[in-house]
Design an enzyme around this catalytic site. Structure first.
Site, PDB file in Angstrom:
ATOM      1  N   GLY A 283      63.879  92.479 -51.043  1.00 41.01           N
ATOM      2  CA  GLY A 283      64.298  92.759 -49.667  1.00 41.01           C
ATOM      3  C   GLY A 283      65.608  93.519 -49.720  1.00 41.01           C
ATOM      4  O   GLY A 283      66.270  93.568 -50.761  1.00 41.01           O
TER       5      GLY A 283
ATOM      6  N   GLN B 239      73.760  96.626 -46.399  1.00 42.42           N
ATOM      7  CA  GLN B 239      73.961  96.617 -47.856  1.00 42.42           C
ATOM      8  C   GLN B 239      74.081  98.030 -48.423  1.00 42.42           C
ATOM      9  O   GLN B 239      74.600  98.207 -49.539  1.00 42.42           O
ATOM     10  CB  GLN B 239      72.805  95.892 -48.557  1.00 42.42           C
ATOM     11  CG  GLN B 239      72.774  94.393 -48.292  1.00 42.42           C
ATOM     12  CD  GLN B 239      71.677  93.722 -49.056  1.00 42.42           C
ATOM     13  OE1 GLN B 239      70.524  93.750 -48.616  1.00 42.42           O
ATOM     14  NE2 GLN B 239      72.008  93.126 -50.190  1.00 42.42           N
TER      15      GLN B 239
ATOM     16  N   CYS C 202      71.261  87.924 -54.422  1.00 42.11           N
ATOM     17  CA  CYS C 202      71.610  88.964 -53.449  1.00 42.11           C
ATOM     18  C   CYS C 202      72.121  90.194 -54.195  1.00 42.11           C
ATOM     19  O   CYS C 202      72.978  90.069 -55.087  1.00 42.11           O
ATOM     20  CB  CYS C 202      72.679  88.452 -52.489  1.00 42.11           C
ATOM     21  SG  CYS C 202      73.086  89.631 -51.190  1.00 42.11           S
ATOM     22  N   LEU C 203      71.610  91.339 -53.797  1.00 48.70           N
ATOM     23  CA  LEU C 203      72.037  92.587 -54.444  1.00 48.70           C
ATOM     24  C   LEU C 203      73.531  92.822 -54.231  1.00 48.70           C
ATOM     25  O   LEU C 203      74.156  93.576 -54.975  1.00 48.70           O
ATOM     26  CB  LEU C 203      71.221  93.761 -53.889  1.00 48.70           C
ATOM     27  CG  LEU C 203      69.704  93.648 -54.079  1.00 48.70           C
ATOM     28  CD1 LEU C 203      68.996  94.792 -53.406  1.00 48.70           C
ATOM     29  CD2 LEU C 203      69.341  93.547 -55.549  1.00 48.70           C
TER      30      LEU C 203
ATOM     31  N   HIS D  15      67.030  85.620 -45.124  1.00 52.54           N
ATOM     32  CA  HIS D  15      68.136  86.157 -45.937  1.00 52.54           C
ATOM     33  C   HIS D  15      68.544  87.532 -45.419  1.00 52.54           C
ATOM     34  O   HIS D  15      69.735  87.819 -45.243  1.00 52.54           O
ATOM     35  CB  HIS D  15      67.676  86.236 -47.412  1.00 52.54           C
ATOM     36  CG  HIS D  15      68.678  86.820 -48.344  1.00 52.54           C
ATOM     37  ND1 HIS D  15      69.305  86.092 -49.321  1.00 52.54           N
ATOM     38  CD2 HIS D  15      69.156  88.086 -48.461  1.00 52.54           C
ATOM     39  CE1 HIS D  15      70.142  86.875 -49.996  1.00 52.54           C
ATOM     40  NE2 HIS D  15      70.070  88.087 -49.498  1.00 52.54           N
ATOM     41  N   GLU D  16      67.542  88.390 -45.119  1.00 48.22           N
ATOM     42  CA  GLU D  16      67.848  89.760 -44.665  1.00 48.22           C
ATOM     43  C   GLU D  16      68.406  89.753 -43.249  1.00 48.22           C
ATOM     44  O   GLU D  16      69.344  90.496 -42.948  1.00 48.22           O
ATOM     45  CB  GLU D  16      66.598  90.649 -44.745  1.00 48.22           C
ATOM     46  CG  GLU D  16      65.965  90.773 -46.129  1.00 48.22           C
ATOM     47  CD  GLU D  16      66.935  91.107 -47.239  1.00 48.22           C
ATOM     48  OE1 GLU D  16      66.668  90.742 -48.389  1.00 48.22           O
ATOM     49  OE2 GLU D  16      67.999  91.708 -46.949  1.00 48.22           O
TER      50      GLU D  16
ATOM     51  N   HIS E 204      72.000  89.090 -43.215  1.00 50.37           N
ATOM     52  CA  HIS E 204      72.816  90.277 -43.518  1.00 50.37           C
ATOM     53  C   HIS E 204      73.159  91.041 -42.247  1.00 50.37           C
ATOM     54  O   HIS E 204      74.257  91.601 -42.125  1.00 50.37           O
ATOM     55  CB  HIS E 204      72.070  91.223 -44.474  1.00 50.37           C
ATOM     56  CG  HIS E 204      72.222  90.889 -45.930  1.00 50.37           C
ATOM     57  ND1 HIS E 204      73.450  90.808 -46.567  1.00 50.37           N
ATOM     58  CD2 HIS E 204      71.305  90.631 -46.883  1.00 50.37           C
ATOM     59  CE1 HIS E 204      73.272  90.502 -47.840  1.00 50.37           C
ATOM     60  NE2 HIS E 204      71.971  90.388 -48.058  1.00 50.37           N
TER      61      HIS E 204
HETATM   62  O1  LIG Z   1      70.246  91.174 -51.483  1.00 50.26           O
HETATM   63  C1  LIG Z   1      69.178  91.111 -50.860  1.00 50.26           C
HETATM   64  O2  LIG Z   1      69.114  90.964 -49.651  1.00 50.26           O
HETATM   65  C2  LIG Z   1      67.917  91.182 -51.644  1.00 50.26           C
HETATM   66  C3  LIG Z   1      67.617  89.898 -52.350  1.00 50.26           C
HETATM   67  C4  LIG Z   1      66.582  89.260 -51.472  1.00 50.26           C
HETATM   68  C5  LIG Z   1      66.244  87.838 -51.713  1.00 50.26           C
HETATM   69  C6  LIG Z   1      66.059  87.010 -50.601  1.00 50.26           C
HETATM   70  C7  LIG Z   1      65.707  85.698 -50.741  1.00 50.26           C
HETATM   71  C8  LIG Z   1      65.493  85.159 -51.989  1.00 50.26           C
HETATM   72  C9  LIG Z   1      65.668  85.963 -53.104  1.00 50.26           C
HETATM   73  C10 LIG Z   1      66.048  87.310 -52.979  1.00 50.26           C
HETATM   74  C11 LIG Z   1      67.211  90.399 -53.750  1.00 50.26           C
HETATM   75  O3  LIG Z   1      65.848  90.487 -53.822  1.00 50.26           O
HETATM   76  S1  LIG Z   1      67.980  89.590 -55.091  1.00 50.26           S
HETATM   77  C12 LIG Z   1      66.889  89.678 -56.445  1.00 50.26           C
HETATM   78  C13 LIG Z   1      65.936  88.499 -56.481  1.00 50.26           C
HETATM   79  C14 LIG Z   1      64.579  88.694 -56.380  1.00 50.26           C
HETATM   80  C15 LIG Z   1      63.720  87.585 -56.393  1.00 50.26           C
HETATM   81  C16 LIG Z   1      64.224  86.286 -56.476  1.00 50.26           C
HETATM   82  C17 LIG Z   1      65.604  86.108 -56.564  1.00 50.26           C
HETATM   83  C18 LIG Z   1      66.464  87.212 -56.561  1.00 50.26           C
HETATM   84 ZN   LIG Z   2      71.264  89.746 -49.880  1.00 49.46          ZN
END
Ligand SMILES: O=C(O)C[C@@H](Cc1ccccc1)[C@H](O)SCc1ccccc1
Ligand SMILES: [Zn+2]
Length: 157
Positions: free
Chosen positions: A47, A52, A100-101, A142-143, A146
């Site tokens: 996501g 971001q 989170c990125l 989560h998004e 943001h």
């Molecule tokens: O920074 C972001 O918003 C993207 C995150 C989104 C995310 C939301 C909820 C749970 C995990 C990730 C990125 O995808 S971080 C990379 C990642 C991917 C899968 C699982 C954990 C982390």
């Molecule tokens: Zn994030």
């Protein structure tokens, strides 16, 4: 398609509320949507939210796919959600790993609603309502956080 620079958690834009997209702008943001997707994919994300990539607009991309922490995550075509509004979320919650990125090298268990109903505009400008649960609902929460300047470490118990 370009990849965009990703803001890290010290960037003020990540701590502000993003602005709604006007309906005339939907046409103008097509390139941005492509660049957000490319940027997210280059970072192996599931996501990404416009703030971001330093764009203070209420736009997210949701793109669940199986990954090491969620091997049974559903594989879905990435969805761009413009002006997303969570209409309802379940009282039932579940905890799961998040990253989170914009918060490098950090992973934590976060409690989220298990299920939600969301309304948004698609990239072709039509209004849609849909229900999601599990990992996809987690990504959406989560998004959407943001867009309100909230990062997942602020959601820890
Ligand atoms: O920074 C972001 O918003 C993207 C995150 C989104 C995310 C939301 C909820 C749970 C995990 C990730 C990125 O995808 S971080 C990379 C990642 C991917 C899968 C699982 C954990 C982390
Ligand atoms: Zn994030």
């Amino acid at each position: 398609t370009r990849t965009l620079a990703i803001a890290t958690h010290d960037a003020p834009i990540l701590h502000q509320r993003a602005q709604e997209v006007g309906d005339i702008q939907v046409h103008a943001i097509q390139t941005l949507l492509d660049e957000m997707l490319t940027t997210m994919q280059a970072a192996n994300g599931v996501g990404i939210a416009a703030p971001q990539v330093f764009v203070p607009l209420r736009i997210i991309i949701v793109a669940s796919q199986p990954n090491k922490r969620y091997p049974d995550a559903p594989f879905m075509e990435p969805i761009a959600m413009i002006n997303p509004e969570i209409l309802w979320q379940s009282d039932t919650t579940c905890s799961g790993w998040e990253g989170c990125l914009s918060v490098p090298d950090t992973r934590a268990q976060v409690k989220r609603a298990e299920r939600l109903r969301i309304r948004y505009w698609t990239r072709t400008g039509e209004q849609v309502e849909a229900e999601y649960s599990g990992f996809v609902a987690r990504i959406i929460q989560h998004e959407c956080d943001h867009l309100d300047g909230i990062l997942f470490p602020e959601r820890l118990e």
